[in-house]
Design an enzyme around this catalytic site. Structure first.
Site, mmCIF file in Angstrom:
data_model
loop_
_atom_site.group_PDB
_atom_site.id
_atom_site.type_symbol
_atom_site.label_atom_id
_atom_site.label_comp_id
_atom_site.label_asym_id
_atom_site.label_seq_id
_atom_site.Cartn_x
_atom_site.Cartn_y
_atom_site.Cartn_z
ATOM 1 N N LYS A 90 -4.411 -7.654 -9.340
ATOM 2 C CA LYS A 90 -4.976 -6.932 -8.195
ATOM 3 C C LYS A 90 -6.126 -7.746 -7.633
ATOM 4 C CE LYS A 90 -4.293 -2.758 -6.423
ATOM 5 N NZ LYS A 90 -3.013 -2.064 -6.532
ATOM 6 N N ASP A 136 -2.932 -3.187 -0.050
ATOM 7 C CA ASP A 136 -3.434 -2.051 -0.820
ATOM 8 C C ASP A 136 -4.397 -1.330 0.125
ATOM 9 O OD1 ASP A 136 -3.318 -1.042 -3.771
ATOM 10 O OD2 ASP A 136 -5.426 -0.927 -3.281
HETATM 11 N N1 GLU Z 1 -0.734 -2.040 -3.754
HETATM 12 C C1 GLU Z 1 0.516 -1.457 -4.136
HETATM 13 C C2 GLU Z 1 0.415 -0.847 -5.525
HETATM 14 O O1 GLU Z 1 -0.647 -0.451 -5.957
HETATM 15 C C3 GLU Z 1 1.676 -2.426 -3.979
HETATM 16 C C4 GLU Z 1 1.558 -3.719 -4.743
HETATM 17 C C5 GLU Z 1 2.669 -4.707 -4.413
HETATM 18 O O2 GLU Z 1 3.549 -4.414 -3.636
HETATM 19 O O3 GLU Z 1 2.602 -5.810 -4.998
HETATM 20 O O4 GLU Z 1 1.384 -0.653 -6.200
#
Ligand code: GLU
Length: 434
Positions: free
Chosen positions: A123, A163
């Site tokens: 993240k 996100d």
């Molecule tokens: N931010 C989204 C999550 O928390 C998607 C992450 C992604 O697609 O890599 O799952």
């Protein structure tokens, strides 16, 4: 909850270097500990799996429109890459912390694992208030953050996505900046990008769609018919707004939604289309929407509805809210919306909680489809994306349900057991390189 982790044993596991156990990482660890106990992880595996593999902290200088240089703090945490390249979004928020990003990265590891994706978890975050940045400043910030992390990102290494407060445009800048440095267009380096740049059809709606699929599966378990169900949704962004619309399309009555300006309630059901139009015409919020009764955030969370979808941010449902909560099903669209203290109360009340790492996994699942399409250079129709997504989400729900049943634990712990187990098995087979 029948499984209690032995605190003494846990303390021993944590020697010699103690891990940071502040919220929300602690919130992740409390559940991880229970899964670790069920899986009988060895102390070494426990240590390895709960810690992030790598953490990058960067100072991002940005020339503001005024000519002044402002320095922002940025993070990218790679929690684990045992199953494959790490995957996870980038969040822009004034209050984002390294601790929060660490927790979110770990949740990505368990999430990708439990839906059977060939990805680890990561993240990113940048401490900034996107509301206060001009589009040009936002672009410079995104590009410099990407350039700083050029060696970290890569289609086979670490693949970012949207996100909170980041979107397709921001992913387009990530793609362009990375490609400029790599001296070739590398569209598989980021997902959630515009369709015109190799994004996947259906990706934008995928998280909300996944929430809808698992909410329907939960209704089925409780023998509820969608057309008899009422729904309240906290958050009216990409996840909450889509989940509300799709659940309404399935026949549910969406009686309440909220955004940063507060909650909006109508017991006969809200006109979601009109509300979306209001948001578009009024600077992106529901402020001033008059065809619903105003309610507080707390009132929304404790409404007497069949399904509650918290799709805003972490720690929204604490012990007190849980005690007053009226919903029979909670489908966690956000990451970490329920505080660990609330888990116990919800279990006592027999609320069926579909945990975040399962309920919101539709986003990263469609990201996986996008990455596959980019690598093949062959694109799928929206129907194909949606059908595969529905199948994978349904299968994940059934597996989590069966695991929870087998160990007599909540769906949340069932999801952690599944997620942690697959990573631990892969780690066992790969072994520790010395
Ligand atoms: N931010 C989204 C999550 O928390 C998607 C992450 C992604 O697609 O890599 O799952």
């Amino acid at each position: 909850m029948p499984f209690k982790f032995d605190v003494q044993k846990r303390a021993a596991y944590r020697e010699p270097a103690p891990i940071d156990r502040d919220t929300p990482f602690q919130s992740m660890m409390e559940r991880f500990d229970v899964a670790a106990e069920i899986l009988e992880l060895t102390p070494g595996f426990y240590e390895y799996l709960c810690r992030p593999a790598r953490m990058h902290v960067t100072s991002i200088p940005v020339e503001m429109d005024s000519g002044r240089i402002k320095v922002f703090e940025g993070y990218r945490v790679i929690h684990n890459n045992v199953l494959g390249p790490s995957k996870g979004g980038i969040r822009f928020a004034p209050d984002v912390t390294l601790n929060e990003v660490k927790a979110l990265a770990a949740w990505m590891t368990w999430k990708c694992s439990l839906v059977d994706l060939p990805f680890g978890g990561a993240k990113g975050g940048v401490v900034c208030d996107p509301e206060e940045l001009s589009p040009k400043e936002l672009e410079r910030l995104t590009r410099r953050y990407t350039a700083d992390l050029f060696d970290v990102f890569g289609p086979d290494k670490d693949i970012p996505a949207p996100d909170m407060n980041t979107n397709e445009q921001i992913m387009a800048w990530v793609l362009d900046t990375y490609s400029m440095h790599a001296r070739r267009t590398e569209n598989a380096v980021v997902t959630g990008k515009p369709v015109a740049l190799g994004g996947s059809k259906g990706r934008r709606e995928a998280t909300g769609r996944g929430v809808m699929t698992v909410a329907l599966a939960a209704m089925e378990q409780l023998s509820l018919t969608p057309s008899d169900c009422t729904v309240a949704v906290q958050g009216f962004g990409n996840v909450g707004g889509t989940a509300a619309r799709l659940l309404a399309e399935q026949g549910c009555t969406v009686v309440a939604v909220s955004d940063v300006t507060g909650g909006y309630y109508n017991k006969r059901g809200l006109d979601l289309e009109e509300m979306r139009a209001h948001v578009r015409q009024n600077g992106g919020t529901l402020a001033g929407y008059e065809k619903a009764q105003s309610i507080t955030n707390e009132e929304l969370l404790t409404l007497d509805v069949d399904v509650l979808v918290p799709a805003a941010k972490e720690d929204q449902i604490d012990r007190e809210i849980a005690e007053d909560l009226g919903a029979r099903i909670i489908a966690e669209g956000a990451n970490g919306p329920t505080h660990p203290e609330a888990d116990e109360v919800l279990a006592e009340k027999e609320v069926l909680v579909i945990p975040d790492i399962l309920a919101n996994a539709g986003g990263v699942t469609a990201s996986y489809f996008e990455w596959v399409q980019n690598r093949e250079g062959f694109f799928w129709t929206e129907d194909e994306v949606n059908q595969r997504l529905d199948r994978m989400m349904r299968r994940a729900f059934d597996k989590v349900y069966a695991t929870a049943d087998e160990h007599d634990v909540s769906l949340r712990i069932g999801a952690y057991v599944l997620g942690v187990r697959r990573v631990a098995e892969a780690l066992r087979m790969r072994g520790i390189y010395a």
